[in-house]
Design an enzyme around this catalytic site. Sequence first.
Site, PDB file in Angstrom:
ATOM      1  N   SER A 200      -8.159   4.062 -39.833  1.00  0.00           N
ATOM      2  CA  SER A 200      -7.334   3.130 -40.602  1.00  0.00           C
ATOM      3  C   SER A 200      -6.820   3.731 -41.905  1.00  0.00           C
ATOM      4  CB  SER A 200      -8.127   1.855 -40.897  1.00  0.00           C
ATOM      5  OG  SER A 200      -8.551   1.233 -39.710  1.00  0.00           O
ATOM      6  N   HIS A 246      -8.474   1.633 -46.548  1.00  0.00           N
ATOM      7  CA  HIS A 246      -7.099   1.176 -46.389  1.00  0.00           C
ATOM      8  C   HIS A 246      -6.297   1.407 -47.669  1.00  0.00           C
ATOM      9  CE1 HIS A 246      -8.088  -1.791 -42.858  1.00  0.00           C
ATOM     10  NE2 HIS A 246      -8.652  -0.607 -42.710  1.00  0.00           N
TER      11      HIS A 246
END
Length: 295
Positions: A200, A246
Site C-alpha cells: 500500500s 499510506h
Amino acid sequence: MDHAAAGPPDARSLPGCYRHPDRETGIRCTRCERPICTDCMVNASVGFHCPDCASGRTGGGPAPAASRPRTLAGGTIAADPRLLTKVLIGINLALFLVQLSVGDRFTQQFEMLGRAYITFPGPVEGVAEGQWYRLLTAMFLHGSSMHILFNMLSLWWLGGPLEGALGRARYLALYFCSGLAGSALTYLIAEPNQPSLGASGAIFGLFGATAALVRRLNADMRPVVILLAINLVFTFTWADIAWEAHVGGLVAGAAIGFAMLHAPRERRTLVQYGTCALVLVVVVGLTLLRTAQLT
C-alpha cells in the site's frame, strides 16, 4: 482546481505546428514535445503523439535530442509499457503463494516490525535489531486474499499509465522510494511491536504521482482527487490499516512524481533522480532516528 485557475494562454505566443507552421497550437507531442496541430495529433495512451513518433520515425525537429521518441518524463520508449507493472504484480503474487505455503514463519521473518519478540522466549527481532531488510520485504507481503487483490488491482490501474509516462527506470525508482518512505514512517510512528505488511505504501506513492501526471496533462483532476479521498477515508477509519505507510508513500510519490514530470528539460535527469536520492536520505534519517530511540 489549480489547472483550471490559470487563464488561457496568449494566442500570439503560441508556436506553430512543426508540420504546418501557419497553424498556431498549444498542443505538444508527449514524446518529443514538438508543437502539433489538431490535424497532426495522434491519440496515445498518455496524451498525444506527433505523426513521426506515432509511426516510430524520428522527425526533423529543432535538435536530435528533441526529435528522439521519449516518454513524457524523458525516459526510453518501451515496446511493452506495462512490463514492470506485470513483473511487480507477479512478484507479489508469487510471495503471497509462499506465505500461504510456508505459513506465519515466513511472514514473521520478513514483515515490517520495529522491535519485539516474535516468539517468547526467543531473540528480540526487528529493524532496530539490524533487520533493515524488513523495510523493503514488507512491501511484497500481504495479510489476506482481499488485501492482495485490492492492492494488485490498484497497481495495475495506476501503474500502467505511469510506467508508460515515466519510462521503466523512473517508474521503478518511484515505486521503491515510495514504498520505503511508507515503511520508514511506519517504523518511526507505529508501536515497535506492531507488525505491518503490504504494497500500500508504494501504491499510494503511485496515487501521488498520478495526480502529478494528470496535472501535467492538464486533464480533469476531480476523478483522481475523489478516488484518493475515498482511499484516505478507508485509511483512517478501517481497522488494522497502517495509515503511516499510506501517508508516507503518498507524500513521497507526489514529490517524486512532480519532479519527474515538471523538471526543467535542461536539468531533468538531475532533478528527477536527485529528488529520489533526497527521499532515500530522509528514509535513512528516519530509520536511524527511530533505531536510536529504541536502542
